[in-house]
Structures are given as structure tokens and as C-alpha cells.
Design an enzyme around this catalytic site. Structure first.
Site, PDB file in Angstrom:
ATOM      1  CD  GLU A 141      -2.321   1.437   2.778  1.00  0.00           C
ATOM      2  OE1 GLU A 141      -1.634   1.214   3.797  1.00  0.00           O
ATOM      3  OE2 GLU A 141      -3.517   1.775   2.834  1.00  0.00           O
ATOM      4  CD  GLU A 238      -6.526   2.151   6.947  1.00  0.00           C
ATOM      5  OE1 GLU A 238      -6.370   2.397   5.738  1.00  0.00           O
ATOM      6  OE2 GLU A 238      -5.615   1.652   7.643  1.00  0.00           O
TER       7      GLU A 238
END
Ligand SMILES: O=C(O)C(=O)[C@@H](O)CO
Ligand code: MG
Length: 258
Positions: A141, A238
Site C-alpha cells: 500500500e 479505514e
């Protein structure tokens, strides 16, 4: 309709970590993700998931000494043995929980020279080979430099090049819409272009990282595009709720009732 996963590190902070599983299930989540399960045994985490009928969407491999500021080990010179040990630990938790993807953090690295790139690639290859034996994907990521200054993997094209160069079927991109917008913008086009290598998606408002649909992007448009593109994976929520987690879930109902 995307399958939303509650991020238990950021959401449901009204209760202790182990109680967040039940709290998420209570309001209808069927999947969860979290950064690190390692303060608890693999058995306890597995039990909480099963007791609450939850699928684990994702968690991270051990990141080194988080309290001391470390943010992963994969690109760090001299830490290769520790990285390999961290893969073993994560796979023990994966077997106990049934998670199908693990996020490998690159670490903070002042250099992005050929040597650092080689270390990073070696680490990812090792992780992919070990996890692949269990049918588990590794995801990487890009993280924006405002939130994590000095983070090695801070560019989506660099991540895509890494995935292409290593050519491992179980190495994929974790596309966090929040980070993408801050690093590069151009979110919709990037989703379309990178969809073949995306293994996990996360969402939060930009710039405050709160509930989706409260920031500068048209988050509902982006979520609909995931369907159009045939994305079948999870969307990790998130974000840091502005107030109470449950009170802030209205955005999800609004999206679903469109
Ligand atoms: O910060 C993020 O975004 C994440 O997805 C974490 O896994 C890394 O801290
Ligand atoms: Mg993320």
C-alpha cells in the site's frame, strides 16, 4: 455492492479491541480488518471472528517496533532476518483466523536507491512464496508522506512497477483511496487503470480521514465505479469516526439506498 469491512483499529474505539468484533457484527458488518492482532494470541482472534460470524478481510504483518516509530521492515537493510521471522508470525495468525490477504509494510527508508529497491523486492518475493503456499495474497500500500513522512512506498506507480517486476500471482495492490487522493489525485482513472492488480481497497474522507462522503471526493461515485469495474473484494472502512462510530454510519445507509 462492495462488501464493507469495518476497520477495528480506527472504528469502534468506544470499546476495547477484543470487544470491537461484537460491536461491528451488532451493526451488521460481516467482515473486519485491523492493523495488528499481535497483542492477542492467534486463537483468541480466531475465536472472536468465529463467535461473531465475521470474515477477516485483511491485517498487517508485524511492522517492527511501532511504538518506537517503525513502520514495517521490508525495505530495511540489516533487518532481513527479522522480516522473515515476521512472515512466520503473520502466517500463524493467518492460519488461525482464515485471513486471505496480508499487508506488508515497507518501512521508513531515507534512500530509494537500487540497493533499497533490491532489499524490498527480496522481502516481497520471500513473503509471496511463503504465503502462496497457504493460498494467501500479499498486498502493498502506497502511503502518503503527510501522514507517514519517509515511508518507502509512497508512490502508486512505483508499487505497480514492483508488482509487475516481481510477477508473483499473489502480489497485489492495496488501493487506499485516501492515500491516492493525497499523493496523486486522479482517483477514478487510477482505479480503472490499476484494477487488474488491486487486491484490497480502503476508503476515508479526504483530507480529514473521517466518514466517507464528508470530504472533497465524491466517494459514492468511486464506490459505484468499483462495481462497474467488477471489483469483488472488500472495501475497508479505514476512517476515524468524527464522533460515535455507530452514529456515524449513516453514510453507509445513504450509499446503499441510492
Ligand atoms: O495507514 C493505512 O492506510 C493502512 O492501511 C495501514 O495498514 C498502515 O498503517
Ligand atoms: Mg490504508
Amino acid at each position: 455492492m462492495p462488501q464493507f469491512a469495518a476497520n477495528l483499529t480506527m472504528m469502534f474505539n468506544e470499546v476495547a479491541f477484543l470487544e470491537r468484533f461484537a460491536a461491528a457484527a451488532m451493526v451488521g458488518f460481516t467482515a473486519v480488518e485491523f492493523l495488528f492482532p499481535y497483542d492477542h494470541t492467534p486463537e483468541v482472534i480466531g475465536e472472536r471472528l468465529r463467535e461473531n460470524g465475521l470474515t477477516p478481510a485483511l491485517f498487517n504483518m508485524p511492522p517492527g517496533n511501532w511504538q518506537a516509530g517503525e513502520r514495517g521492515l521490508a525495505a530495511l537493510d540489516g533487518r532481513q532476518n527479522e522480516f522473515r521471522a515476521s512472515v512466520d508470525v503473520a502466517l500463524r495468525y493467518a492460519r488461525s483466523t482464515g485471513v486471505r490477504r496480508l499487508h506488508v509494510m515497507s518501512g521508513l527508508a531515507s534512500r530509494k536507491d537500487a540497493a533499497a529497491v533490491a532489499i524490498y523486492r527480496n522481502s516481497l518475493t520471500y513473503a509471496c512464496d511463503q504465503a502462496g503456499a497457504d493460498g494467501i495474497d500479499i498486498v502493498i500500500e502506497p502511503i502518503n508522506p503527510r501522514d507517514m513522512p519517509g515511508y518507502f512506498l509512497n508512490d502508486f506507480d512505483f508499487a505497480a512497477d514492483t508488482i509487475s517486476a516481481l510477477d508473483r500471482p499473489n502480489l497485489k495492490l492495496q488501493f487506499d483511496i485516501y492515500h491516492r487522493q493525497i499523493i496523486h489525485g486522479d482517483v477514478l482513472t487510477a482505479l480503472r487503470r490499476l484494477m487488474p492488480i488491486i487486491g484490497h481497497v480502503q476508503i476515508a474522507s479526504v483530507p480529514l480521514r473521517n466518514e466517507p462522503a464528508t470530504g472533497e471526493l465524491d466517494d459514492f461515485r468511486l464506490l459505484r465505479e468499483l462495481d462497474i469495474l467488477g471489483y469483488k473484494g472488500f472495501v475497508g472502512c479505514e476512517y476515524r469516526p468524527v464522533g460515535n462510530t455507530v452514529a456515524g454510519l449513516g453514510w453507509m445507509d445513504a450509499f446503499r439506498s441510492q
